[in-house]
Enzyme design. Structure first.
Site, PDB file in Angstrom:
ATOM      1  N   TYR A   1       0.796  -0.973   0.471  1.00 44.35           N
ATOM      2  CA  TYR A   1      -0.088   0.059   0.485  1.00 44.35           C
ATOM      3  C   TYR A   1       0.414   0.796   0.000  1.00 44.35           C
ATOM      4  O   TYR A   1       0.607   1.890  -1.321  1.00 44.35           O
ATOM      5  CB  TYR A   1      -1.222  -0.192   1.056  1.00 44.35           C
ATOM      6  CG  TYR A   1      -1.453   1.119   1.863  1.00 44.35           C
ATOM      7  CD1 TYR A   1      -2.190   1.624   0.812  1.00 44.35           C
ATOM      8  CD2 TYR A   1      -1.542   1.310   2.715  1.00 44.35           C
ATOM      9  CE1 TYR A   1      -3.228   3.041   1.432  1.00 44.35           C
ATOM     10  CE2 TYR A   1      -1.705   2.623   2.981  1.00 44.35           C
ATOM     11  CZ  TYR A   1      -2.473   2.988   2.619  1.00 44.35           C
ATOM     12  OH  TYR A   1      -3.541   4.743   3.464  1.00 44.35           O
TER      13      TYR A   1
ATOM     14  N   GLY B   1       2.219  -8.057  -1.192  1.00 44.90           N
ATOM     15  CA  GLY B   1       1.868  -7.009  -2.024  1.00 44.90           C
ATOM     16  C   GLY B   1       0.997  -7.530  -3.037  1.00 44.90           C
ATOM     17  O   GLY B   1       0.888  -8.845  -2.948  1.00 44.90           O
TER      18      GLY B   1
ATOM     19  N   TYR C   1       7.011  -6.022  16.331  1.00 47.89           N
ATOM     20  CA  TYR C   1       7.291  -5.342  15.759  1.00 47.89           C
ATOM     21  C   TYR C   1       7.954  -4.359  15.707  1.00 47.89           C
ATOM     22  O   TYR C   1       8.703  -3.752  15.165  1.00 47.89           O
ATOM     23  CB  TYR C   1       5.332  -4.803  15.004  1.00 47.89           C
ATOM     24  CG  TYR C   1       5.361  -3.527  14.013  1.00 47.89           C
ATOM     25  CD1 TYR C   1       6.028  -3.666  12.611  1.00 47.89           C
ATOM     26  CD2 TYR C   1       4.327  -2.612  14.266  1.00 47.89           C
ATOM     27  CE1 TYR C   1       5.940  -2.989  11.696  1.00 47.89           C
ATOM     28  CE2 TYR C   1       5.013  -1.358  13.332  1.00 47.89           C
ATOM     29  CZ  TYR C   1       5.601  -1.700  11.862  1.00 47.89           C
ATOM     30  OH  TYR C   1       4.968  -0.711  11.345  1.00 47.89           O
TER      31      TYR C   1
ATOM     32  N   ARG D   1      -5.938   9.253  17.366  1.00 43.32           N
ATOM     33  CA  ARG D   1      -4.734   8.633  16.899  1.00 43.32           C
ATOM     34  C   ARG D   1      -5.045   9.587  16.111  1.00 43.32           C
ATOM     35  O   ARG D   1      -5.149  10.341  15.457  1.00 43.32           O
ATOM     36  CB  ARG D   1      -5.088   7.358  16.260  1.00 43.32           C
ATOM     37  CG  ARG D   1      -4.743   5.803  16.367  1.00 43.32           C
ATOM     38  CD  ARG D   1      -3.609   6.014  16.970  1.00 43.32           C
ATOM     39  NE  ARG D   1      -3.999   4.180  18.045  1.00 43.32           N
ATOM     40  CZ  ARG D   1      -3.657   4.500  19.277  1.00 43.32           C
ATOM     41  NH1 ARG D   1      -4.527   5.164  19.938  1.00 43.32           N
ATOM     42  NH2 ARG D   1      -3.894   3.497  19.786  1.00 43.32           N
TER      43      ARG D   1
ATOM     44  N   ARG E   1      -9.376  -3.037  22.862  1.00 41.44           N
ATOM     45  CA  ARG E   1      -7.705  -3.651  21.839  1.00 41.44           C
ATOM     46  C   ARG E   1      -6.750  -4.313  23.174  1.00 41.44           C
ATOM     47  O   ARG E   1      -5.993  -3.165  23.798  1.00 41.44           O
ATOM     48  CB  ARG E   1      -7.624  -3.951  20.789  1.00 41.44           C
ATOM     49  CG  ARG E   1      -6.893  -4.446  20.082  1.00 41.44           C
ATOM     50  CD  ARG E   1      -7.278  -4.674  18.444  1.00 41.44           C
ATOM     51  NE  ARG E   1      -6.159  -2.576  18.474  1.00 41.44           N
ATOM     52  CZ  ARG E   1      -6.096  -2.330  16.837  1.00 41.44           C
ATOM     53  NH1 ARG E   1      -6.232  -3.006  16.106  1.00 41.44           N
ATOM     54  NH2 ARG E   1      -5.729  -1.296  16.822  1.00 41.44           N
TER      55      ARG E   1
ATOM     56  N   GLY F   1      -2.907  -4.226  24.296  1.00 40.99           N
ATOM     57  CA  GLY F   1      -2.097  -3.619  23.528  1.00 40.99           C
ATOM     58  C   GLY F   1      -1.758  -2.409  23.120  1.00 40.99           C
ATOM     59  O   GLY F   1      -1.074  -1.024  22.769  1.00 40.99           O
ATOM     60  N   ASP F   2      -3.278  -1.475  22.708  1.00 37.05           N
ATOM     61  CA  ASP F   2      -3.551  -0.149  22.777  1.00 37.05           C
ATOM     62  C   ASP F   2      -3.154   0.433  23.528  1.00 37.05           C
ATOM     63  O   ASP F   2      -3.978   0.962  24.679  1.00 37.05           O
ATOM     64  CB  ASP F   2      -4.645   0.147  21.890  1.00 37.05           C
ATOM     65  CG  ASP F   2      -5.338  -0.223  20.972  1.00 37.05           C
ATOM     66  OD1 ASP F   2      -4.379  -0.626  19.980  1.00 37.05           O
ATOM     67  OD2 ASP F   2      -7.052  -0.705  20.629  1.00 37.05           O
TER      68      ASP F   2
HETATM   69  N1  UFG Z   1     -10.147   0.336  16.538  1.00 34.97           N
HETATM   70  C1  UFG Z   1     -11.455   0.276  15.995  1.00 34.97           C
HETATM   71  N2  UFG Z   1     -11.732  -0.395  15.403  1.00 34.97           N
HETATM   72  C2  UFG Z   1     -11.225  -1.379  14.435  1.00 34.97           C
HETATM   73  C3  UFG Z   1     -10.116  -1.289  14.483  1.00 34.97           C
HETATM   74  C4  UFG Z   1      -9.182  -0.260  14.891  1.00 34.97           C
HETATM   75  O1  UFG Z   1     -11.877   0.561  17.423  1.00 34.97           O
HETATM   76  O2  UFG Z   1     -11.895  -1.807  13.323  1.00 34.97           O
HETATM   77  C5  UFG Z   1      -9.211   1.219  17.087  1.00 34.97           C
HETATM   78  C6  UFG Z   1      -8.131   0.476  17.530  1.00 34.97           C
HETATM   79  O3  UFG Z   1      -8.539  -0.138  18.571  1.00 34.97           O
HETATM   80  C7  UFG Z   1      -7.317   2.694  17.625  1.00 34.97           C
HETATM   81  C8  UFG Z   1      -7.938   2.642  16.506  1.00 34.97           C
HETATM   82  O4  UFG Z   1      -8.999   2.466  16.162  1.00 34.97           O
HETATM   83  O5  UFG Z   1      -7.280   2.750  18.694  1.00 34.97           O
HETATM   84  C9  UFG Z   1      -6.565   2.461  15.342  1.00 34.97           C
HETATM   85  O6  UFG Z   1      -6.315   1.621  15.077  1.00 34.97           O
HETATM   86  P1  UFG Z   1      -5.661   0.823  13.694  1.00 34.97           P
HETATM   87  O7  UFG Z   1      -5.430  -0.825  14.131  1.00 34.97           O
HETATM   88  O8  UFG Z   1      -6.047   1.353  12.428  1.00 34.97           O
HETATM   89  O9  UFG Z   1      -4.340   1.612  13.887  1.00 34.97           O
HETATM   90  P2  UFG Z   1      -3.428   1.554  15.244  1.00 34.97           P
HETATM   91  O10 UFG Z   1      -3.550   2.373  15.542  1.00 34.97           O
HETATM   92  O11 UFG Z   1      -3.299  -0.076  16.050  1.00 34.97           O
HETATM   93  O12 UFG Z   1      -1.824   0.685  14.596  1.00 34.97           O
HETATM   94  C10 UFG Z   1      -1.261   1.866  13.261  1.00 34.97           C
HETATM   95  C11 UFG Z   1      -0.342   1.168  12.717  1.00 34.97           C
HETATM   96  C12 UFG Z   1       1.067   0.366  12.952  1.00 34.97           C
HETATM   97  C13 UFG Z   1       1.811   2.211  13.552  1.00 34.97           C
HETATM   98  C14 UFG Z   1       0.599   2.899  14.412  1.00 34.97           C
HETATM   99  C15 UFG Z   1       1.034   4.087  15.198  1.00 34.97           C
HETATM  100  O13 UFG Z   1      -1.240   0.003  12.215  1.00 34.97           O
HETATM  101  O14 UFG Z   1       1.961   0.180  12.364  1.00 34.97           O
HETATM  102  O15 UFG Z   1      -0.026   2.962  13.841  1.00 34.97           O
HETATM  103  O16 UFG Z   1      -0.180   5.111  15.492  1.00 34.97           O
HETATM  104  F1  UFG Z   1       2.931   1.405  14.896  1.00 34.97           F
END
Ligand code: UFG
Length: 313
Positions: A11, A36, A139, A215, A275, A277-278
């Protein structure tokens, strides 16, 4: 000037390939197509289907190149917890092999894809490059190890630490969409939600105004503009780390509201458990990106959601 883009069929890598070609660079793509898609590689780019872990593939890919943009990596936090050895082998082992072959080919310029996951649970927001890294998962740990390896390599190098990348580019060959399987990222999951499979809001009891995680979302086109600026301002035989985000935070509920505006209807969503680890809030301090790269993000959350919608619908 020819740039090797590792992971150029993914992507973010494919967006870099399209924008580098547009900016007048020659491009070679090295990708093993494990995640990819070959259909996003433009015919103008030279394509080596291969792995960072193969010396032969690296030799073929690096031949004739002047600099590298290194995206190829395993990048799912959850998977990295289950398979830490795989992440060490592909991310750290692959980067080590790449750096060693770059030296053999006399290539000293590199822009690397790093991540906010290197910082772990932030001690303060916004997060600056000077904050102590403390990754919470394999990661993030592998990406930090790569940043540390490149710091002592003698290369002219910039590691770009991404926050939450979103949006899509409409290239000459169509939309370059986020096509992960399984999809874990918030914006594509919101846009794919149906009444039968609503998007889950992971936690509504976080210490934020509306109770959902915050975020820092950055449009993939802004992100790659910063990569091209980084390539053009690499420090001589030195390594810099630069955060890339928008500098603003949006809660999960705010992103859902932006998506409802883009698609013109209510998004089916259900409240769900946190979730694992968040962190509650991740926001980038982008002062260094603005001053060092003479860059600024130009595309906001509405544009990210709209472009993602147009790329996947
Ligand atoms: N979330 C939901 N529902 C979903 C998916 C995500 O509520 O179906 C929430 C997550 O809990 C989080 C937010 O939306 O609070 C963003 O989640 P993402 O999975 O989209 O992204 P992450 O913040 O977990 O992680 C991303 C990248 C990582 C990177 C990080 C840095 O995937 O590789 O951003 O900020 F390290």
């Amino acid at each position: 000037m020819r740039i090797l883009v590792t992971g150029g069929a993914g992507y973010i890598g494919a967006t870099a390939v399209a924008m580098l070609l547009e900016a007048g660079y020659d491009v070679t793509v090295l990708d093993d197509l494990s995640t990819g898609h070959s259909d996003v590689i433009p015919t103008e780019a030279k394509f080596v289907k291969g792995s960072l872990l193969s010396n032969q593939d690296l030799d073929e890919a690096l031949t004739g190149c002047d600099a590298v943009m290194h995206f190829a990596a395993k990048s799912l936090v959850g998977e990295s917890v289950e398979k830490p050895d795989l992440y060490a082998e592909v991310n750290v082992g692959g980067s080590k092999a790449l750096f060693s072959k770059m030296k053999a080919h006399g290539i000293k310029k590199i822009v690397l894809s790093s991540t906010a996951a290197t910082y772990g649970e932030p001690k303060r927001v916004p997060i600056s490059e000077n904050d102590e890294p403390a990754p919470k998962n394999p990661y993030g740990a592998t990406k930090l190890e790569i940043d540390r390896m490149v710091a002592t390599s003698g290369f002219s190098a910039i590691s770009l630490r991404y926050f939450n990348v979103a949006g899509a580019l409409q290239s000459a060959n169509g939309w370059l969409a986020e096509r992960h399987n399984p999809e874990t990222h918030l914006i594509p999951n919101i846009l794919k939600a149906t009444n039968d499979a609503p998007v889950k809001i992971f936690g509504t009891d976080w210490p934020t105004e509306d109770g959902t995680c915050i975020r820092d979302y950055i449009h993939v086109v802004d992100l790659i503009e910063a990569h091209i600026k980084a390539l053009e301002t690499l420090p001589e035989a030195k390594h810099e780390i630069i955060n890339l985000g928008s500098g603003d935070g949006y809660s999960v509920r705010q992103v859902i509201a932006a998506a409802e505006k883009a698609v013109g209807h209510k998004i089916p969503a259900i409240e769900s458990e946190r979730r694992a680890g968040d962190p509650a809030i991740l926001i980038a301090d982008i002062t260094k990106a603005k001053s060092y790269l003479n860059w600024q993000p130009n595309r906001g959350i509405d544009q990210m959601v709209l472009d993602t919608w147009n790329s996947i619908k």
